[in-house]
Design an enzyme around this catalytic site. Structure first.
Site, PDB file in Angstrom:
ATOM      1  N   ARG A  13       0.637   5.698 -24.199  1.00  0.00           N
ATOM      2  CA  ARG A  13      -0.361   5.054 -23.117  1.00  0.00           C
ATOM      3  C   ARG A  13       0.344   3.684 -22.654  1.00  0.00           C
ATOM      4  NH1 ARG A  13      -4.261   6.440 -27.307  1.00  0.00           N
ATOM      5  NH2 ARG A  13      -5.062   8.243 -26.781  1.00  0.00           N
ATOM      6  N   ARG A  18      -0.984  -2.928   1.621  1.00  0.00           N
ATOM      7  CA  ARG A  18       0.174  -2.286   1.081  1.00  0.00           C
ATOM      8  C   ARG A  18       0.177  -1.020   1.761  1.00  0.00           C
ATOM      9  NH1 ARG A  18       2.068  -1.833  -5.325  1.00  0.00           N
ATOM     10  NH2 ARG A  18       4.087  -0.518  -4.694  1.00  0.00           N
ATOM     11  N   ASN A  75       4.172   2.158   4.231  1.00  0.00           N
ATOM     12  CA  ASN A  75       4.468   3.661   4.182  1.00  0.00           C
ATOM     13  C   ASN A  75       4.670   4.004   5.590  1.00  0.00           C
ATOM     14  OD1 ASN A  75       3.865   4.302   1.230  1.00  0.00           O
ATOM     15  ND2 ASN A  75       1.704   3.746   1.723  1.00  0.00           N
ATOM     16  N   GLU A 126      -2.980  -0.752  -3.289  1.00  0.00           N
ATOM     17  CA  GLU A 126      -2.958  -0.211  -2.270  1.00  0.00           C
ATOM     18  C   GLU A 126      -4.485   0.275  -1.618  1.00  0.00           C
ATOM     19  OE1 GLU A 126       0.565   2.449  -1.199  1.00  0.00           O
ATOM     20  OE2 GLU A 126      -0.753   3.676  -0.041  1.00  0.00           O
ATOM     21  N   LYS A 173       8.589  -7.241   0.463  1.00  0.00           N
ATOM     22  CA  LYS A 173       7.707  -6.287  -0.454  1.00  0.00           C
ATOM     23  C   LYS A 173       7.089  -7.038  -1.490  1.00  0.00           C
ATOM     24  CE  LYS A 173       7.512  -2.239  -2.703  1.00  0.00           C
ATOM     25  NZ  LYS A 173       7.821  -0.744  -2.610  1.00  0.00           N
ATOM     26  N   HIS A 205       7.509  12.459   3.926  1.00  0.00           N
ATOM     27  CA  HIS A 205       6.956  13.230   3.005  1.00  0.00           C
ATOM     28  C   HIS A 205       6.975  14.765   3.397  1.00  0.00           C
ATOM     29  CE1 HIS A 205       5.348   9.502   0.393  1.00  0.00           C
ATOM     30  NE2 HIS A 205       6.729   9.748   0.430  1.00  0.00           N
ATOM     31  N   GLU A 249      15.031   1.720   4.935  1.00  0.00           N
ATOM     32  CA  GLU A 249      13.825   1.153   4.317  1.00  0.00           C
ATOM     33  C   GLU A 249      13.724  -0.309   4.558  1.00  0.00           C
ATOM     34  OE1 GLU A 249      10.959   2.169   2.897  1.00  0.00           O
ATOM     35  OE2 GLU A 249      11.413   4.194   1.913  1.00  0.00           O
ATOM     36  N   HIS A 295       6.495   7.125   6.252  1.00  0.00           N
ATOM     37  CA  HIS A 295       6.269   8.090   5.040  1.00  0.00           C
ATOM     38  C   HIS A 295       5.532   9.194   4.879  1.00  0.00           C
ATOM     39  CE1 HIS A 295       8.594   4.782   3.686  1.00  0.00           C
ATOM     40  NE2 HIS A 295       8.483   5.029   2.434  1.00  0.00           N
ATOM     41  N   HIS A 311      15.312  10.743   0.868  1.00  0.00           N
ATOM     42  CA  HIS A 311      14.165   9.902   1.268  1.00  0.00           C
ATOM     43  C   HIS A 311      14.175   9.159   2.530  1.00  0.00           C
ATOM     44  CE1 HIS A 311      10.315   8.019   0.859  1.00  0.00           C
ATOM     45  NE2 HIS A 311      10.818   6.839   0.588  1.00  0.00           N
ATOM     46  N   LYS A 322       4.947   1.004  -8.376  1.00  0.00           N
ATOM     47  CA  LYS A 322       4.682   2.768  -7.996  1.00  0.00           C
ATOM     48  C   LYS A 322       5.539   3.457  -8.902  1.00  0.00           C
ATOM     49  CE  LYS A 322       2.531   2.859  -3.662  1.00  0.00           C
ATOM     50  NZ  LYS A 322       2.549   3.462  -2.109  1.00  0.00           N
TER      51      LYS A 322
END
Lengths: 360, 360
Positions: free
Chosen positions: B120, B240, B244, B236, B226, B251, B184, B247, B264, B142
């Site tokens: 955890r 935030r 993306n 987000e 960032k 994706h 990026e 993205h 990516h 993330k």
């Protein structure tokens, strides 16, 4: 209906306890982000309650996706968790979709972990349908799956937005599971609430006979104890560890026998007797108190002896426990009925002796 | 060495940027909970840097367990993640053990998710070794693995305690990966920093030639952008999402072609051109600005057209995006160089037209 609050700042949430609550979608509706829900249950609880919950929500205009998992601790693993992800993605559930767990501890732990990690976190609610999950696992935000080498080894702290404990669901609970739940109820008395323990000594037979009022009282008092502990220590840096009385021994039993052989509550009962015996051996717990707790577990029809795995195997399994720190095993031990502490004072030989003395 | 801080209250942490930092264990040692570390890397980065990092720590008395994963986005999945859990449990790592990710974005995302969920949650640090991970994935918390139906679908927000970006590791980075990282870097200019975009137009060739000073400046400015965005919106809910840009389209390219086909950053470059073209079609982005950004991606050797999957397939893949809300696709679109917003204003037909116009 009784309502308790778990006070966790912006993550605070209410626990509703009462008969027939499954039929009332109002508290859920009041807390939905969008009218979109995924209901996660298993193939034993689903046939009993899924339709009722789902219809109530759908009548109110909520779109529901149902996910029915195989029942049992043996399925608290990654492949089963992945069934939830497959279903959520297949039904295009969004990160604003609310995931509701309908079932016992295994369903709650798995559904909670799915909610914690699907798209990095979606809203989560719990509708526990066993005594164990109503008094323990659905309160406090611990979610997890098992790993072959250790129980609950992969998981997250993730708080629900709402817990609805419908005590009427206990009417259909098998006796063995009711008793397993009682083990966790007794635990609250042992670790911090001597008066509750004494009340349980007076009322145990009524609980086992499923007297609705007495059951409701036991659930409420248990949840109140748990909520207080969790509010003080959400991520188990201190006091919260006390809730694990008997669990380090118990997890060794569960992992050692293979998940699902013993019920969690059964393993906790035998594990608590081991912890209590060790506490007695250390001179911390009186002989009379040890007798009282053993007697109460016995009256509840719970095992007070563990399976004969051998002390060495127990210690090996316990070494994977999450409370190990710097290689030392930290155990919850008792100073009396209602008084407990976390300690690494017991040497491995002493622990082994207590285990041997408590195995049949 | 430059140090930036990501301001997240009690979860704040520093990012150190400079040459040769892998050889200095001091910042790590200062932040360890116990002298026990698990180093997670892959079979490409490990042979280059693992020994150096491990020896530095071991000389300081830290016990290290190394976990070497297979390289590549195709392995950012559950079976590979489970190798980390197997290794951590096998080596009896505790929840106070610190997990350090040494590698690019895939290693960082997987190691971070392992740290977020092992027992955890255990302490986590990042040593990114690619341009992409130094400017993007190792900052902001993330973590995730992929699901066959969608990229980064299973994960958590989990902040590291420390990020060490050794720019000397970029000396060994293949050209294709350096360029993918530049995508990026350009993104930060596009979404919120017009001056940085103009600086990149002036300095792109020096970045591609790996001029150490210019590279370090580009990394620092990217991380600063960032860090500001993440500090304002950790999970987000708002701003935030601007990170993306490109993205959602990107994706779809990665998932549609199979993870690992395109890097990516390559998918993000083509995806950003799609988003920019859509912004132009909506009348938000001027023709001149569209030309400027396409020209900069082209100079960086990045693709400005996506693979011909068919617009319908793109839209289907994009429907699984985490930014879908109430069934509507929310895209990051541009109002100009350095000005962006999240919007669901574009109808599916318009999105499809922009995709078709940008596929070759």
């Amino acid at each position: 209906m009784h309502t308790l609050d778990v006070a966790l700042g912006e993550r605070s949430y209410p626990i509703h306890i009462g008969r027939g609550l499954l039929d009332d979608p109002a508290p859920i509706l009041a807390r939905l982000k969008t009218p979109r829900v995924a209901l996660v249950t298993n193939d034993r609880v689903g046939p009993l309650y899924l339709e009722r919950v789902q219809h109530g929500l759908e009548r109110a205009g909520v779109r529901c996706t149902a996910v029915v998992l195989p029942d049992g601790e043996a399925h608290k693993d990654w492949p089963t968790l992945n069934l939830v992800f497959d279903a959520l993605l297949g039904a295009r559930c969004e990160r604003s979709t609310t995931l509701i767990a309908l079932g016992g501890g295994v369903v709650g732990d798995m559904a909670g972990f799915a909610a914690a990690t699907y798209q990095r976190g979606m809203p989560f609610m719990q509708m526990p349908t066993t005594l164990l999950s109503q008094v323990d696992s659905s309160v406090g935000g611990k979610t997890a799956i098992n790993h072959p080498l250790g129980k609950n080894m992969i998981g997250a702290f993730y708080q629900p937005r709402l817990v609805i404990a419908d005590t009427a669901t206990l009417d259909t609970l098998p006796d063995r599971e009711l008793k397993a739940g009682v083990a966790e109820v007794i635990k609250y008395g042992l670790i911090r609430d001597a008066a509750f323990f004494a009340w349980l000594e007076d009322n145990l037979e009524r609980i086992l006979a499923r007297d609705p009022d007495v059951l409701a009282q036991a659930i409420e008092r248990s949840c109140r104890n748990k909520a207080e502990v969790v509010a003080a220590d959400e991520t188990e840096r201190g006091e919260r560890a006390l809730l694990n009385l008997g669990h380090t021994f118990g997890h060794a039993i569960e992992t050692g026998l293979g998940y699902g052989e013993w019920l969690h509550g059964e393993a906790v009962a035998a594990g608590t007797v081991m912890a209590a015996r060790l506490s007695r051996d250390l001179g911390w717990l009186g002989e009379g108190d040890l007798d009282r707790l053993v007697a109460l577990f016995e009256r509840a029809g719970l095992p007070v002896q563990g399976p004969k795995l051998g002390a060495e195997r127990y210690l090996e399994l316990m070494a994977h426990d999450k409370k190990v720190e710097d290689g030392r095993l930290r155990l919850v031990l008792l100073d009396g009925i209602g008084a407990s502490r976390v300690s690494d004072a017991a040497a491995p030989e002493r622990i082994a002796a207590a285990i041997e003395a408590c195995c049949a």
